[in-house]
Design a protein around this motif. Sequence first.
Motif, PDB file in Angstrom:
ATOM      1  N   VAL A   1       0.826  -1.202   0.000  1.00  0.00           N
ATOM      2  CA  VAL A   1       0.000   0.000   0.000  1.00  0.00           C
ATOM      3  C   VAL A   1       0.864   1.257   0.000  1.00  0.00           C
ATOM      4  CG1 VAL A   1      -2.039  -0.990   1.102  1.00  0.00           C
ATOM      5  CG2 VAL A   1      -0.211  -0.080   2.527  1.00  0.00           C
ATOM      6  N   SER A   2       2.158   1.097   0.277  1.00  0.00           N
ATOM      7  CA  SER A   2       3.052   2.260   0.288  1.00  0.00           C
ATOM      8  C   SER A   2       4.439   1.845  -0.202  1.00  0.00           C
ATOM      9  CB  SER A   2       3.159   2.824   1.704  1.00  0.00           C
ATOM     10  OG  SER A   2       4.050   2.041   2.478  1.00  0.00           O
ATOM     11  N   PRO A   3       5.240   2.818  -0.641  1.00  0.00           N
ATOM     12  CA  PRO A   3       6.589   2.521  -1.141  1.00  0.00           C
ATOM     13  C   PRO A   3       7.467   1.770  -0.149  1.00  0.00           C
ATOM     14  CG  PRO A   3       5.966   4.765  -1.714  1.00  0.00           C
ATOM     15  CD  PRO A   3       4.890   4.242  -0.814  1.00  0.00           C
TER      16      PRO A   3
ATOM     17  N   ARG B   1      -7.192  -4.152  -4.622  1.00  0.00           N
ATOM     18  CA  ARG B   1      -7.161  -2.848  -3.955  1.00  0.00           C
ATOM     19  C   ARG B   1      -5.771  -2.509  -3.465  1.00  0.00           C
ATOM     20  NH1 ARG B   1     -12.870  -1.960  -0.877  1.00  0.00           N
ATOM     21  NH2 ARG B   1     -14.174  -2.841  -2.487  1.00  0.00           N
ATOM     22  N   LEU B   2      -4.819  -3.363  -3.778  1.00  0.00           N
ATOM     23  CA  LEU B   2      -3.434  -3.160  -3.367  1.00  0.00           C
ATOM     24  C   LEU B   2      -2.554  -3.271  -4.604  1.00  0.00           C
ATOM     25  CD1 LEU B   2      -3.646  -5.615  -0.354  1.00  0.00           C
ATOM     26  CD2 LEU B   2      -3.651  -3.129  -0.180  1.00  0.00           C
ATOM     27  N   ILE B   3      -1.297  -2.911  -4.457  1.00  0.00           N
ATOM     28  CA  ILE B   3      -0.345  -3.080  -5.551  1.00  0.00           C
ATOM     29  C   ILE B   3       0.339  -4.429  -5.334  1.00  0.00           C
ATOM     30  CG2 ILE B   3       1.750  -2.179  -6.627  1.00  0.00           C
ATOM     31  CD1 ILE B   3       0.860   0.617  -5.794  1.00  0.00           C
ATOM     32  N   ASN B   4       0.079  -5.369  -6.241  1.00  0.00           N
ATOM     33  CA  ASN B   4       0.571  -6.742  -6.066  1.00  0.00           C
ATOM     34  C   ASN B   4       1.801  -6.989  -6.930  1.00  0.00           C
ATOM     35  OD1 ASN B   4      -1.498  -7.654  -4.254  1.00  0.00           O
ATOM     36  ND2 ASN B   4      -2.902  -7.600  -5.980  1.00  0.00           N
ATOM     37  N   PHE B   5       2.864  -7.478  -6.307  1.00  0.00           N
ATOM     38  CA  PHE B   5       4.130  -7.750  -6.986  1.00  0.00           C
ATOM     39  C   PHE B   5       4.310  -9.260  -7.169  1.00  0.00           C
ATOM     40  CE2 PHE B   5       4.705  -3.586  -5.219  1.00  0.00           C
ATOM     41  CZ  PHE B   5       5.576  -2.917  -6.080  1.00  0.00           C
TER      42      PHE B   5
ATOM     43  N   TYR C   1       9.707  -8.275 -12.258  1.00  0.00           N
ATOM     44  CA  TYR C   1       8.400  -8.287 -11.604  1.00  0.00           C
ATOM     45  C   TYR C   1       7.273  -7.897 -12.563  1.00  0.00           C
ATOM     46  CZ  TYR C   1      10.657  -8.418  -6.998  1.00  0.00           C
ATOM     47  OH  TYR C   1      11.383  -8.786  -5.900  1.00  0.00           O
ATOM     48  N   PHE C   2       6.133  -8.581 -12.426  1.00  0.00           N
ATOM     49  CA  PHE C   2       4.865  -8.092 -12.943  1.00  0.00           C
ATOM     50  C   PHE C   2       4.197  -7.389 -11.765  1.00  0.00           C
ATOM     51  CE2 PHE C   2       4.049 -11.605 -16.359  1.00  0.00           C
ATOM     52  CZ  PHE C   2       5.003 -11.027 -17.171  1.00  0.00           C
ATOM     53  N   VAL C   3       3.622  -6.224 -12.013  1.00  0.00           N
ATOM     54  CA  VAL C   3       2.983  -5.460 -10.946  1.00  0.00           C
ATOM     55  C   VAL C   3       1.528  -5.198 -11.333  1.00  0.00           C
ATOM     56  CG1 VAL C   3       3.115  -3.392  -9.511  1.00  0.00           C
ATOM     57  CG2 VAL C   3       5.218  -4.378 -10.465  1.00  0.00           C
ATOM     58  N   ASP C   4       0.621  -5.764 -10.559  1.00  0.00           N
ATOM     59  CA  ASP C   4      -0.821  -5.648 -10.818  1.00  0.00           C
ATOM     60  C   ASP C   4      -1.355  -4.475  -9.999  1.00  0.00           C
ATOM     61  OD1 ASP C   4      -3.422  -6.127 -11.552  1.00  0.00           O
ATOM     62  OD2 ASP C   4      -3.667  -7.931 -10.337  1.00  0.00           O
ATOM     63  N   LEU C   5      -1.799  -3.427 -10.699  1.00  0.00           N
ATOM     64  CA  LEU C   5      -2.285  -2.226 -10.027  1.00  0.00           C
ATOM     65  C   LEU C   5      -3.810  -2.262  -9.868  1.00  0.00           C
ATOM     66  CD1 LEU C   5      -0.121   0.379 -11.962  1.00  0.00           C
ATOM     67  CD2 LEU C   5       0.253  -0.430  -9.645  1.00  0.00           C
ATOM     68  N   PRO C   6      -4.344  -1.583  -8.851  1.00  0.00           N
ATOM     69  CA  PRO C   6      -5.802  -1.560  -8.673  1.00  0.00           C
ATOM     70  C   PRO C   6      -6.505  -1.024  -9.920  1.00  0.00           C
ATOM     71  CG  PRO C   6      -4.703  -0.623  -6.755  1.00  0.00           C
ATOM     72  CD  PRO C   6      -3.645  -0.817  -7.802  1.00  0.00           C
TER      73      PRO C   6
ATOM     74  N   MET D   1      -2.351   6.070  -4.594  1.00  0.00           N
ATOM     75  CA  MET D   1      -1.435   4.934  -4.465  1.00  0.00           C
ATOM     76  C   MET D   1      -0.824   4.580  -5.825  1.00  0.00           C
ATOM     77  SD  MET D   1      -2.187   1.216  -2.672  1.00  0.00           S
ATOM     78  CE  MET D   1      -3.839   1.226  -3.246  1.00  0.00           C
ATOM     79  N   ILE D   2      -1.677   4.525  -6.857  1.00  0.00           N
ATOM     80  CA  ILE D   2      -1.204   4.204  -8.209  1.00  0.00           C
ATOM     81  C   ILE D   2      -0.254   5.285  -8.710  1.00  0.00           C
ATOM     82  CG2 ILE D   2      -1.918   3.912 -10.627  1.00  0.00           C
ATOM     83  CD1 ILE D   2      -4.587   2.787  -9.538  1.00  0.00           C
ATOM     84  N   GLU D   3      -0.670   6.533  -8.514  1.00  0.00           N
ATOM     85  CA  GLU D   3       0.142   7.651  -9.006  1.00  0.00           C
ATOM     86  C   GLU D   3       1.517   7.669  -8.358  1.00  0.00           C
ATOM     87  OE1 GLU D   3      -0.556  12.345 -10.082  1.00  0.00           O
ATOM     88  OE2 GLU D   3      -1.802  11.420  -8.543  1.00  0.00           O
ATOM     89  N   LYS D   4       1.535   7.449  -7.058  1.00  0.00           N
ATOM     90  CA  LYS D   4       2.814   7.454  -6.331  1.00  0.00           C
ATOM     91  C   LYS D   4       3.740   6.372  -6.876  1.00  0.00           C
ATOM     92  CE  LYS D   4       4.595   8.437  -1.798  1.00  0.00           C
ATOM     93  NZ  LYS D   4       5.357   9.490  -2.450  1.00  0.00           N
TER      94      LYS D   4
END
Length: 197
Positions: free
Chosen positions: A13-15, A60-64, A72-77, A95-98
């Motif tokens: 949810v955060s960097p 609803r989270l950023i999944n790595f 990595y594949f990163v699945d964004l909300p 969250m996505i923008e950050k």
Amino acid sequence: MIIKNSEFIISAVSPLQYPTDNRVEMAFVGRSNAGKSSLINVVTNRRKLAKTSGTPGKTRLINFFLINNEFYFVDLPGYGFAKVSKKEQEKWGNMIEKYLIDRPQLKKIVLLVDSRHKPTKDDINMYEWIKHYGYETIIVATKSDKLKKSEFQKNKKIIKDTLNIRDEDKFVFFSALNKSGKEEVIDLLTEGIIEME
């Protein structure tokens, strides 16, 4: 490239929670019902690697996901569909923008759109945003198994014209159901990755 190994690493949810190993990352964005999780599962040959749901907006989270122990594949909300409060949508947006602004490891972005429909205002905004920040972009038109043969070229033109797709961007039709477009997606994702590392 053949994807032999894939594993879920973390939902962030955060960097502070992002992986710190500096491997190359490729992000998947699109509307809540565009089929990001299904695409990741088909490409990795893992039916349940990314969680799919009949309820759009489940991610609803950023999944790595670590692929072949290399990148990595990163699945964004997803955006634009989920029945959530405005406040919750803003939280996801931030969250996505950050992630997209502050992530030097991010090299490619896959924008998923529904091949059956004209891209939405949200799709257009996301595409313009991706291009503003100079990312290599792959447009994947999903659910292509629902199209008649005669509709492919027409729908491709509608999608390209609506998004105002640049010449350098890649475009591919994809179906999670019959797996058409799978190899092309993998090739576009992994092209140049070795050189990037």
